[in-house]
Design an enzyme around this catalytic site. Structure first.
Site, PDB file in Angstrom:
ATOM      1  N   HIS D 195       0.864  -1.190   0.000  1.00 35.84           N
ATOM      2  CA  HIS D 195       0.000   0.000   0.000  1.00 35.84           C
ATOM      3  C   HIS D 195       0.893   1.230   0.000  1.00 35.84           C
ATOM      4  O   HIS D 195       1.873   1.294   0.739  1.00 35.84           O
ATOM      5  CB  HIS D 195      -0.918   0.008   1.216  1.00 35.84           C
ATOM      6  N   GLY D 204      -7.071   3.401   1.668  1.00 34.31           N
ATOM      7  CA  GLY D 204      -7.935   3.505   0.506  1.00 34.31           C
ATOM      8  C   GLY D 204      -7.300   4.211  -0.668  1.00 34.31           C
ATOM      9  O   GLY D 204      -6.089   4.122  -0.888  1.00 34.31           O
ATOM     10  N   LEU D 230     -10.172  -3.582   4.556  1.00 36.29           N
ATOM     11  CA  LEU D 230      -9.311  -2.875   3.607  1.00 36.29           C
ATOM     12  C   LEU D 230      -8.095  -2.205   4.261  1.00 36.29           C
ATOM     13  O   LEU D 230      -8.240  -1.361   5.156  1.00 36.29           O
ATOM     14  CB  LEU D 230     -10.131  -1.810   2.850  1.00 36.29           C
ATOM     15  N   ASP D 231      -6.896  -2.557   3.783  1.00 36.26           N
ATOM     16  CA  ASP D 231      -5.639  -1.950   4.234  1.00 36.26           C
ATOM     17  C   ASP D 231      -5.425  -2.086   5.738  1.00 36.26           C
ATOM     18  O   ASP D 231      -4.708  -1.281   6.345  1.00 36.26           O
ATOM     19  CB  ASP D 231      -5.578  -0.464   3.837  1.00 36.26           C
ATOM     20  N   ALA D 232      -6.055  -3.073   6.345  1.00 33.85           N
ATOM     21  CA  ALA D 232      -5.961  -3.228   7.796  1.00 33.85           C
ATOM     22  C   ALA D 232      -5.348  -4.557   8.207  1.00 33.85           C
ATOM     23  O   ALA D 232      -5.334  -4.898   9.383  1.00 33.85           O
ATOM     24  CB  ALA D 232      -7.342  -3.071   8.428  1.00 33.85           C
TER      25      ALA D 232
END
Lengths: 286, 286, 286, 286
Positions: D195, D204, D230-232
């Site tokens: 990311h 995001g 998401l992205d976690a």
């Protein structure tokens, strides 16, 4: 020699051709010896920024006359109020707000004592007394203001103690209390905080605990101007340090301190040298 | 939009008052729109440096006329030859010299392929053939010149292959051969090397082995101009990466590659953008 | 809770199979609760290193008995003398040697005052008196020993002042005097210096001046054990900070201080925690 | 020599005394030569982790027998399923998912081509065709799957193309599509994303735009396991690079690429070497 008196001009206006020529010609005509000059144009907002440092002894007039004359230049470029002329002959005054954690205060006091940071620390104000002795050992007044009972009156007292010095910076050196909106406004552009995270991550309380929970591999520190929006003011400087799975929260706290103190010291220095121009919620550091 | 044609002026002269005013007035009078401007004064040598980027379409004349007119400005400021006007409309040409190690070449080719680095790679020359295929896959000519027999004639062939392109940069991307003095001179200020150590530590051969022996805790990379004095030319950029007792020489080599390639890429970009001014054995990167 | 008493075993021997099993079985049989364990094998020298931290209250005997029993384990593994058992119940003692520059001393004193560094600073010895007041403000004895006249007798006095405390570390916090060989030997493995460069670059005097002359883009600091070979002892920790053409020597000095003090603090902490094993001229930090 | 066949044991269980002794004695009794060993105990969760690398030729049995025997050890320590024995003799297989941005793919292919990253890239799958040529130039199959029409069926096709290789890692090299929950689950612990921010900041879309708006002074990259949130997912590795007021969003994008690619490469390497143990939402990298 290197510390001779200087005038520091900071200036911002809508960008157009001829600004640099106008300012530099004004200075050249007066015989001004430019020691340092930096320019920046923000392409998004179309805004122009500059910082110019002129040797005081190269000009045939004093700082008040420089201000009066430069006001005309600024007006002609459409910058009514977005400029300033600082005189390094006037020593910078700061007041430091602290709580129990001393690493940032120790660091600042050490820099002042060695002459590295040439400022006049007028007072240290703490909501605990832990840091009174070290402050006084440096010959600086320490005021204890308790926040245990009534925060509003405590802040009123802090404000009174701060404002009597008309400081160039109010430094929140791990103060741990949230400034009320009226103080954020009164000290706008002068109140400088060090937050113990890489903002905008981990806003608010216990950022190292938050960082530990998230399992990040670096922890950070952010030096920023205080605004009414918690931990959301313009960022002056940030730094990070590596951590790993072996680091407990306490280890992160310890490692983080080393970047908190240097990040605050860098940000404060730039602020006091007139290097930081705020534009919207971003800073230009020249 | 952001890539419209620009003229890049770089300039150096003995410092005195009025230089900025002279240059900026010249540009303002011609209607020049300054996109980027940077200044530096070296207090030790009393030398002034500037780099100015002007939008080509803001001037009523072409680059040749700009050069002709600016020559007068430069002359009046005592800078006969220490200035240059580059036209970004002329695409930068580079030739890359390699050996067997491909990480720097792969990295450069990837940047060129994505458009990040907008240069014309005219040729890649290798003293081994290992990197021929990847070069040609990018549509770039690869020349193999053997150094096994006669180094002098090999270098003569390399020089011929390079010079026919009159490149803005000759990039030694882990070339591993020491340029003879006459090529150092012919390509002075254009030959850019990446050395796999944090110079001046570990000059010469096998720097990672030297670093391992010394037990350092960081290894580095240095991008510098090539001079006849081995690994002693003006430094453009450096970076480091952490290693520890668990890292073998092979680990150091592997970790070091990641900073070699980005350090070379940064230095090369700055060189091609006309940001690097050499003064004595130091660089000013504006 | 996290600071309950611990025994720290450090151990080195020629590598072979079964070492970990031998040591861990010994501890397991005694009921030892291992809090932290690290291993390293140096493939070049075929040497095995380990550091094990055991909760004191998990063992049915005291540290002397642990030493006596572990001696047998060590002997069986061919490590006659290359091992040690430290008891964290015995507070670490340090003596600090300083000159005029105070940033490292201020930093250490701040860490001690906050409890971050839990050591007993028995004395600070300076060849100037500049740092006497801040030392005494922390309730620590300061001794002034002049080096202006007779260096040999000055060092004899320093040695006497140091040795009466039998310190776990003699910290040269920018001491600026070269230890004579006999003190290097007497304090071998205990004398820790902070050198203000990224060694092996810029050995000896005025490293920032050397760095400025060479035009490096990063300056560094190195924490290392003192040996008779100037600035060539085993490196414990290093760090760097970015500088650029705008930084004068004075700026480099100022920026460098921020990494000197944290690099020294990290190296000293690791030393005092028994994490640093010296092997030849390299360190293993477990 | 350094690449001889090895068995990599990774193991986690509730902490108690004697675990190291049990495991190391088991290995010692079988004659196992431990090349690398790392341990970690998480004091918060009371969990023990280890990774042990054993030379295959030091054991008198094969990897299946090692697994069978180690299962008994694991059972006796209360770790039914939280362990694994990998055989480095089985080459790691990966599949890479890409979109238009090629810097991470170029970087991976370069590492594979040079032998630095010894993996079998079975396929590259792109939702655009931009990166087909460079992939095929490396002799690797490229599959184009359009996401323009029906995302569900596109993902079904991707899943089919991936799963036929039973890869050790599914690498999202700036794939820019959000994996559906069923694929997150199917590839749990194997799907690795890069990311382009320092998570948890700027989750995001368009993180560099968010970073620019917030005025941060460093931008980052995060390599993490993909989860349905998401992205976690658990973070494997992160890094940052400095930016300033002069950097546009495009500059941030460019600078950020250099850390995205090395951060992804580091995280992927550690994953493939069996160094990354996931515990809750945090990783232990041994």
């Amino acid at each position: 020699m290197p510390d001779s008196r200087q005038y520091v001009i900071t200036f911002g206006c809508p960008d157009r051709t001829g600004i640099v020529a106008r300012i530099s010609s004004f200075l050249a005509e007066a015989g001004g010896w430019i020691v340092e000059a930096a320019y920046h144009t923000d392409p998004d907002t179309g805004w122009f920024f500059t910082r110019q440092v002129v040797r005081a002894d190269s000009l045939p007039f004093d700082v008040d006359e420089l201000r009066a004359r430069f006001a005309g230049v600024a007006r002609s470029l459409g910058a009514e109020s977005d400029w300033r002329v600082d005189d390094t002959g006037e020593r910078r005054r700061i007041v430091v707000l602290v709580s129990k954690e001393g690493h940032c205060l120790y660091d600042l006091l050490g820099r002042v004592a060695s002459g590295e940071l040439d400022v006049d620390v007028r007072a240290v104000i703490g909501n605990h007394e832990v840091l009174a002795d070290i402050t006084r050992a440096h010959g600086i007044p320490f005021h204890h203001v308790s926040f245990a009972e009534d925060k509003a009156s405590a802040f009123a007292e802090v404000a009174k103690l701060v404002d009597e010095h008309d400081p160039h910076a109010v430094v929140l050196a791990r103060f741990m209390q949230i400034l009320p909106p009226e103080l954020c406004e009164a000290w706008a552009g002068r109140a400088i905080n060090i937050h113990h995270s890489f903002l905008p991550s981990f806003i608010g309380a216990r950022p190292y605990h938050q960082a530990y929970q998230r399992g990040v591999k670096l922890v950070g520190a952010t030096c920023h101007y205080v605004t009414a929006d918690l931990d959301a003011g313009p960022i002056i400087e940030q730094d990070v340090i590596r951590v790993d799975h072996g680091d407990s929260v306490a280890d992160m706290v310890r490692k983080g301190r080393d970047i908190e103190k240097v990040t605050l010291a860098r940000g404060l220095r730039w602020h006091l040298e007139g290097r930081v121009l705020v534009h919207g919620n971003r800073t230009v550091v020249l």
